[in-house]
Design an enzyme around this catalytic site. Structure first.
Site, PDB file in Angstrom:
ATOM      1  N   ASP A  46       0.832  -1.212   0.000  1.00 27.35           N
ATOM      2  CA  ASP A  46       0.000   0.000   0.000  1.00 27.35           C
ATOM      3  C   ASP A  46       0.862   1.257   0.000  1.00 27.35           C
ATOM      4  O   ASP A  46       1.978   1.260   0.527  1.00 27.35           O
ATOM      5  CB  ASP A  46      -0.921  -0.027   1.239  1.00 27.35           C
ATOM      6  CG  ASP A  46      -2.105   0.918   1.100  1.00 27.35           C
ATOM      7  OD1 ASP A  46      -2.354   1.426  -0.010  1.00 27.35           O
ATOM      8  OD2 ASP A  46      -2.788   1.151   2.117  1.00 27.35           O
ATOM      9  N   GLY A  54      -0.088   5.580  -4.247  1.00 28.92           N
ATOM     10  CA  GLY A  54      -0.700   6.867  -4.567  1.00 28.92           C
ATOM     11  C   GLY A  54      -0.067   7.999  -3.768  1.00 28.92           C
ATOM     12  O   GLY A  54       0.284   9.047  -4.324  1.00 28.92           O
ATOM     13  N   ARG A  90      -0.674   9.178 -10.013  1.00 29.97           N
ATOM     14  CA  ARG A  90      -0.803   7.925  -9.261  1.00 29.97           C
ATOM     15  C   ARG A  90      -0.267   6.741 -10.068  1.00 29.97           C
ATOM     16  O   ARG A  90       0.303   5.803  -9.513  1.00 29.97           O
ATOM     17  CB  ARG A  90      -2.271   7.689  -8.872  1.00 29.97           C
ATOM     18  CG  ARG A  90      -2.794   8.688  -7.850  1.00 29.97           C
ATOM     19  CD  ARG A  90      -4.251   8.388  -7.496  1.00 29.97           C
ATOM     20  NE  ARG A  90      -4.399   7.083  -6.886  1.00 29.97           N
ATOM     21  CZ  ARG A  90      -4.303   6.847  -5.573  1.00 29.97           C
ATOM     22  NH1 ARG A  90      -4.068   7.832  -4.740  1.00 29.97           N
ATOM     23  NH2 ARG A  90      -4.452   5.630  -5.106  1.00 29.97           N
ATOM     24  N   THR A 103     -11.095  -6.720  -4.613  1.00 31.37           N
ATOM     25  CA  THR A 103     -12.444  -6.682  -5.204  1.00 31.37           C
ATOM     26  C   THR A 103     -13.060  -5.291  -5.028  1.00 31.37           C
ATOM     27  O   THR A 103     -14.023  -4.962  -5.704  1.00 31.37           O
ATOM     28  CB  THR A 103     -13.362  -7.746  -4.548  1.00 31.37           C
ATOM     29  OG1 THR A 103     -13.220  -7.683  -3.128  1.00 31.37           O
ATOM     30  CG2 THR A 103     -13.027  -9.146  -5.005  1.00 31.37           C
ATOM     31  N   ASN A 129     -11.181  -2.451  -5.307  1.00 27.59           N
ATOM     32  CA  ASN A 129     -10.417  -1.457  -6.071  1.00 27.59           C
ATOM     33  C   ASN A 129     -11.112  -1.033  -7.375  1.00 27.59           C
ATOM     34  O   ASN A 129     -10.717  -0.038  -7.999  1.00 27.59           O
ATOM     35  CB  ASN A 129      -8.987  -1.951  -6.358  1.00 27.59           C
ATOM     36  CG  ASN A 129      -8.076  -1.920  -5.136  1.00 27.59           C
ATOM     37  OD1 ASN A 129      -7.186  -2.756  -4.982  1.00 27.59           O
ATOM     38  ND2 ASN A 129      -8.285  -0.947  -4.246  1.00 27.59           N
ATOM     39  N   TRP A 130     -12.175  -1.751  -7.766  1.00 27.11           N
ATOM     40  CA  TRP A 130     -12.955  -1.330  -8.947  1.00 27.11           C
ATOM     41  C   TRP A 130     -13.626   0.013  -8.711  1.00 27.11           C
ATOM     42  O   TRP A 130     -14.067   0.667  -9.654  1.00 27.11           O
ATOM     43  CB  TRP A 130     -14.027  -2.377  -9.289  1.00 27.11           C
ATOM     44  CG  TRP A 130     -13.483  -3.710  -9.672  1.00 27.11           C
ATOM     45  CD1 TRP A 130     -13.497  -4.845  -8.912  1.00 27.11           C
ATOM     46  CD2 TRP A 130     -12.843  -4.076 -10.900  1.00 27.11           C
ATOM     47  NE1 TRP A 130     -12.909  -5.891  -9.583  1.00 27.11           N
ATOM     48  CE2 TRP A 130     -12.499  -5.438 -10.818  1.00 27.11           C
ATOM     49  CE3 TRP A 130     -12.524  -3.372 -12.083  1.00 27.11           C
ATOM     50  CZ2 TRP A 130     -11.847  -6.132 -11.840  1.00 27.11           C
ATOM     51  CZ3 TRP A 130     -11.879  -4.066 -13.106  1.00 27.11           C
ATOM     52  CH2 TRP A 130     -11.549  -5.417 -12.981  1.00 27.11           C
ATOM     53  N   ARG A 132     -12.287   2.648  -7.888  1.00 30.85           N
ATOM     54  CA  ARG A 132     -11.411   3.765  -8.269  1.00 30.85           C
ATOM     55  C   ARG A 132     -11.788   4.291  -9.649  1.00 30.85           C
ATOM     56  O   ARG A 132     -12.450   3.598 -10.412  1.00 30.85           O
ATOM     57  CB  ARG A 132      -9.951   3.284  -8.247  1.00 30.85           C
ATOM     58  CG  ARG A 132      -9.553   2.868  -6.845  1.00 30.85           C
ATOM     59  CD  ARG A 132      -8.077   2.556  -6.753  1.00 30.85           C
ATOM     60  NE  ARG A 132      -7.760   2.181  -5.385  1.00 30.85           N
ATOM     61  CZ  ARG A 132      -6.556   2.244  -4.851  1.00 30.85           C
ATOM     62  NH1 ARG A 132      -5.532   2.644  -5.572  1.00 30.85           N
ATOM     63  NH2 ARG A 132      -6.362   1.889  -3.600  1.00 30.85           N
TER      64      ARG A 132
END
Ligand code: IPE
Ligand code: IPE
Ligand code: MG
Length: 249
Positions: free
Chosen positions: A29, A32, A42, A75, A77-78, A80
């Site tokens: 992590d 960004g 990013r 699952t 992260n869609w 974004r």
């Protein structure tokens, strides 16, 4: 004085190579924030993160880690912006395409965990190709978690077991913890001993929620693109100084 300082620093990260964690999991992590700090986009942060991954994979294989599981795309992260998802997918494609070459001579087997059916046909084909081409390697197993979610994984396991029960193949009383573990993407892989999260966040974000029941957690403020071998040694050192009691005394 300086001499003693150096000596101390060396001691600090002196790890016991005979007692390495068998399985390390990483929530990579902070890409960004790494980019933002530098006034970059990013996607550049993600590119740097991908370079860090290559280095850490090689390092873990060299020191003798048997299993490394990395969280590459969740699952969730869609959610974004599409442009960011697209740039992550294209990086992923690149990573999978070059993995063979980059890892040539390295005894790494690649396995993808997660629901790949939502990924593009091209990425699905690439994951299958790289899993096949590295399948004979006997060294470290690298699990790449792609469109992975712990709850989704458990849900799929529950459905599969329910179907087997409904079909009369098993009875409800046969269901035990091992059966659930065997229906997860990580079937046959020991649970992670050490779970690392970079960037200062202290949560699981739906990663390996079943498997991490007894994992040792190690958090660092270092952002993933800045994560170095030394940080990995620091984490392993901390792990080796923990007392794993598993509920005992
Ligand atoms: C981790 O970095 C990479 C993925 C989630 C794919 P982030 O993109 O989450 O970076 P931050 O948390 O915004 O800094
Ligand atoms: C977790 O990081 C997912 C990956 C590293 C792939 P996120 O950045 O998506 O998690 P949250 O949103 O901070 O919980
Ligand atoms: Mg993040």
């Amino acid at each position: 004085m300086l001499f003693f300082k150096g000596l101390f620093r060396k001691k600090k990260h002196e790890i016991d190579y005979g007692k390495l964690p068998e399985h390390i999991a990483i929530i990579m992590d902070g890409n960004g924030r790494w980019a933002k700090k530098r006034g970059l986009s990013r996607s550049i942060g993600h590119r740097e993160g991908s370079n860090t991954l290559k280095k850490i994979v090689t390092f873990c294989e060299e020191i003798g880690i048997k299993y490394l599981t990395v969280y590459a795309f969740s699952t969730e992260n869609w959610k974004r912006p599409k442009s960011e998802v697209d740039s992550l997918m294209s990086l992923l494609k690149e990573y999978l395409k070059n993995a063979d070459k980059e890892l040539s001579g390295k005894n790494v087997r690649i396995n993808v965990i997660g629901d790949i059916s939502r990924l593009s046909p091209e990425i699905q084909a690439l994951t299958k190709k790289v899993m096949k081409s590295t399948s004979r390697n006997t060294g470290m197993l690298l699990n790449i978690a792609l469109n992975y979610g712990g709850r989704d994984e458990i849900l799929k396991a529950v459905k599969a077991i329910a179907k087997e029960t409904a079909a009369g193949k098993i009875s409800a009383d046969d269901i035990d913890e091992k059966m659930i573990s065997d229906h997860l993407y990580t079937s046959g892989i020991p649970d992670p001993d050490l779970l690392i999260r970079t960037s200062g966040e202290k949560r699981l974000s739906n990663f390996l929620i079943w498997q991490s029941a007894y994992s040792e957690f190690w958090f660092t403020d270092v952002l993933w693109p800045d994560f170095k071998k030394e940080n990995m040694l620091e984490a392993i050192y901390a792990y080796q100084n923990r007392d794993r009691r598993y509920g005992g005394i």
